[in-house]
Structures are given as structure tokens and as C-alpha cells.
Design an enzyme around this catalytic site. Structure first.
Site, PDB file in Angstrom:
ATOM      1  N   HIS A  43      68.377  60.149 -69.894  1.00  0.00           N
ATOM      2  CA  HIS A  43      69.932  60.130 -69.408  1.00  0.00           C
ATOM      3  C   HIS A  43      70.496  59.325 -70.255  1.00  0.00           C
ATOM      4  O   HIS A  43      70.411  58.096 -69.834  1.00  0.00           O
ATOM      5  CB  HIS A  43      70.051  61.105 -68.569  1.00  0.00           C
ATOM      6  CG  HIS A  43      71.731  60.668 -68.150  1.00  0.00           C
ATOM      7  ND1 HIS A  43      71.871  61.765 -67.105  1.00  0.00           N
ATOM      8  CD2 HIS A  43      72.878  59.931 -68.555  1.00  0.00           C
ATOM      9  CE1 HIS A  43      73.247  61.565 -66.607  1.00  0.00           C
ATOM     10  NE2 HIS A  43      73.560  61.363 -67.920  1.00  0.00           N
ATOM     11  N   GLU A  70      70.334  64.713 -71.402  1.00  0.00           N
ATOM     12  CA  GLU A  70      71.580  64.908 -71.055  1.00  0.00           C
ATOM     13  C   GLU A  70      72.241  63.740 -71.070  1.00  0.00           C
ATOM     14  O   GLU A  70      72.090  62.678 -71.502  1.00  0.00           O
ATOM     15  CB  GLU A  70      71.600  65.101 -68.876  1.00  0.00           C
ATOM     16  CG  GLU A  70      70.086  64.217 -68.580  1.00  0.00           C
ATOM     17  CD  GLU A  70      69.583  64.515 -67.348  1.00  0.00           C
ATOM     18  OE1 GLU A  70      69.239  65.242 -66.915  1.00  0.00           O
ATOM     19  OE2 GLU A  70      70.141  63.425 -65.973  1.00  0.00           O
ATOM     20  N   HIS A 190      68.931  66.979 -59.145  1.00  0.00           N
ATOM     21  CA  HIS A 190      69.436  66.418 -58.690  1.00  0.00           C
ATOM     22  C   HIS A 190      68.394  66.069 -57.086  1.00  0.00           C
ATOM     23  O   HIS A 190      68.714  67.309 -56.229  1.00  0.00           O
ATOM     24  CB  HIS A 190      70.782  66.340 -58.773  1.00  0.00           C
ATOM     25  CG  HIS A 190      71.165  65.084 -58.478  1.00  0.00           C
ATOM     26  ND1 HIS A 190      71.617  63.887 -57.395  1.00  0.00           N
ATOM     27  CD2 HIS A 190      71.746  64.197 -59.643  1.00  0.00           C
ATOM     28  CE1 HIS A 190      71.556  62.999 -58.192  1.00  0.00           C
ATOM     29  NE2 HIS A 190      72.376  62.697 -59.226  1.00  0.00           N
TER      30      HIS A 190
HETATM   31  N1  PXP Z   1      69.998  66.561 -63.508  1.00  0.00           N
HETATM   32  C1  PXP Z   1      70.989  65.799 -63.724  1.00  0.00           C
HETATM   33  C2  PXP Z   1      72.305  66.227 -64.572  1.00  0.00           C
HETATM   34  C3  PXP Z   1      71.112  64.462 -63.815  1.00  0.00           C
HETATM   35  O1  PXP Z   1      71.872  63.088 -63.915  1.00  0.00           O
HETATM   36  C4  PXP Z   1      70.210  64.133 -62.879  1.00  0.00           C
HETATM   37  C5  PXP Z   1      69.514  62.059 -63.135  1.00  0.00           C
HETATM   38  O2  PXP Z   1      69.668  61.325 -63.603  1.00  0.00           O
HETATM   39  C6  PXP Z   1      68.638  64.681 -62.383  1.00  0.00           C
HETATM   40  C7  PXP Z   1      68.998  65.384 -62.734  1.00  0.00           C
HETATM   41  C8  PXP Z   1      67.163  64.522 -61.866  1.00  0.00           C
HETATM   42  O3  PXP Z   1      67.964  63.214 -60.788  1.00  0.00           O
HETATM   43  P1  PXP Z   1      66.886  62.954 -59.351  1.00  0.00           P
HETATM   44  O4  PXP Z   1      66.786  62.074 -60.561  1.00  0.00           O
HETATM   45  O5  PXP Z   1      67.564  63.001 -58.258  1.00  0.00           O
HETATM   46  O6  PXP Z   1      65.340  64.209 -59.557  1.00  0.00           O
END
Ligand code: PXP
Length: 237
Positions: A43, A70, A190
Site C-alpha cells: 500500500h 492497494e 483488515h
Molecule cells: N486491506 C486494505 C485495503 C488495507 O488498507 C489493509 C491495511 O493496509 C489491509 C487490508 C490489511 O490490514 P491489516 O494490516 O490490519 O491486516
């Protein structure tokens, strides 16, 4: 079995803390795939506080599984993604200074913006996914953007999981059924972790991919990276 795509932002955070190349992000990406993960997610943010734009270019040469980038589709981010051409681009509506993604798209308000961006990505044969909450109107309108997939924002599931997991999962089951009926694939992510991942997967049978970063990298401090990837993969069986 859904794909496990490991978000390696945190590896870049540790590297950047000292300014050198330890840990080596590319080596970690190679190893995570060797340990069994079926994807790598990054990201890049405008301030490059973890993943740098150049990292996303370099990673393209070592990601042999699925590469997912992302982020908020700013001009800079789009230029980068169209150049790197990952397998998948996940659009997230977060402001540049957000600590982490903190909301899904309002697909009514931002429909024409998303439609244009998605068309541009699909023209380059990049699969698209949009980060979204379980609100049925947002899912119904997501299909009008032309997106291939949605990524369900699982923070609320995780927050309520320990109180009442049956209730916590309900909106996600409805959202997944609706998305499936409308012909969109389903990703999720997430805050997923070793406690809540298996229950999520068991209840969302059409789940294609989970993207996990923070908890997985934190668990790796205790269990080691190879064991941790295996532990997460086991939750998806
Ligand atoms: N999906 C998206 C769109 C995210 O922004 C993130 C965090 O960068 C994640 C998934 C992964 O989340 P986590 O780091 O809490 O596992």
C-alpha cells in the site's frame, strides 16, 4: 481455498526506521511466497512512510504469485500502478495522512470517479477490487462501477467477534451473498488474525482472497515468518 495475500508494509516500516536495507523487502517477499503465501500486497502512500514507490516497481520482479497494490487512486498512484501492472489493484478511499485504511467507498457518491478509474485499470488488464463496507446499497452500486471484485472491510467483524461472533458475521454473509449474486468476486481484509480468520472463511464460502498484514507480521515475531505463514494458511482450510 482463498488466497492468502500478505501485506508487507510493516517490513518496509522496520527497514525505514534505520535508513538501510534491513530487513530486505524483496527477500522477505520471496520468502513469504516460498513459505506458501499466494500473494503479496503493498500500500504505497504519498509520504512513502513504509512502501516507497520504487519498492512497488522492484517487487514486480520477484512476485511470482499474485501482486496486489492497494491505495487511493491519486494521479501519482495511478501512474505508478499503470506502469507496474500488478495482477490486482485495490482502490481504497483513505486520505493521505490516514494511519491505516479506515472506511470503505461510498459507491453512490463516488460512482463516476470509480467507473473512470476502473476502466483505465481494466484497459491495462489489471483486475480491480474496491474496499467496501457491508451496506447493501454500496454493494449494489459497486457493480455499476465495473469492478471485478470487492474487498470487504472487516474491521467491524473483528471488533465484534469476541462479543458475539454469530452477530458479527451476519452483515458479511449478506454482503457476500449479494455481491456474489451481482457477479462480483469477494476479497476481505483488515485486522484479520489467527483468532478470527477461520470463522470468517467458514462463513463466507465464496471468499477468493484475504489480505493480512499487521497481525501476521506481529505474530511472526513470536512464531517466525515461515511458521506464521503456515499457521494462517491452516486457518483457510
Ligand atoms: N486491506 C486494505 C485495503 C488495507 O488498507 C489493509 C491495511 O493496509 C489491509 C487490508 C490489511 O490490514 P491489516 O494490516 O490490519 O491486516
Amino acid at each position: 481455498m482463498p488466497r492468502l495475500s500478505v501485506n508487507i508494509n510493516k517490513i518496509a516500516t522496520i527497514r525505514n526506521a534505520r535508513g538501510g536495507n534491513l530487513p530486505d523487502l524483496l527477500k522477505v517477499a520471496v520468502d513469504i511466497q516460498r513459505f506458501g503465501a499466494q500473494g503479496i500486497t503493498v500500500h504505497p502512500r504519498p509520504d512513502e512512510r513504509h512502501i516507497r514507490y520504487q519498492d512497488t516497481v522492484n517487487l514486480k520482479t520477484v512476485v511470482t504469485t499474485e501482486y496486489n497494490i492497494e491505495g487511493y487512486p491519486s494521479k501519482e498512484w495511478m501512474d505508478l500502478v499503470l506502469k507496474v501492472k500488478p495482477h490486482q489493484a485495490t482502490l481504497v478511499p483513505d486520505p493521505p495522512d490516514a494511519i491505516t485504511s479506515n472506511a470503505g467507498w461510498d459507491t453512490v457518491k463516488h460512482q463516476s470517479f470509480l467507473r473512470e478509474i476502473i476502466a483505465e485499470l481494466k484497459e491495462k488488464k489489471i483486475r480491480t477490487s474496491i474496499f467496501i463496507e457491508t451496506n447493501s446499497s454500496h454493494i449494489e452500486n459497486a457493480v455499476k462501477t465495473g469492478t471485478d471484485r470487492i474487498e470487504l472491510y472487516t474491521e467491524s467483524y473483528v471488533k465484534d467477534f469476541s462479543k458475539n461472533k454469530e452477530e458479527a458475521i451476519k452483515p458479511f454473509i449478506s454482503a457476500a451473498n449479494l455481491a456474489d449474486k451481482l457477479g462480483m468476486g469477494i476479497n476481505a481484509g483488515h485486522d484479520l488474525n489467527l483468532e478470527n480468520l477461520n470463522y470468517f472463511y467458514k462463513n463466507i464460502p465464496n471468499l477468493l482472497e484475504v489480505s493480512i498484514g499487521h497481525a501476521l507480521i506481529s505474530d511472526a515475531l513470536y512464531y517466525g515468518l515461515e511458521n506464521t505463514v503456515q499457521l494462517y494458511l491452516r486457518q483457510l482450510k
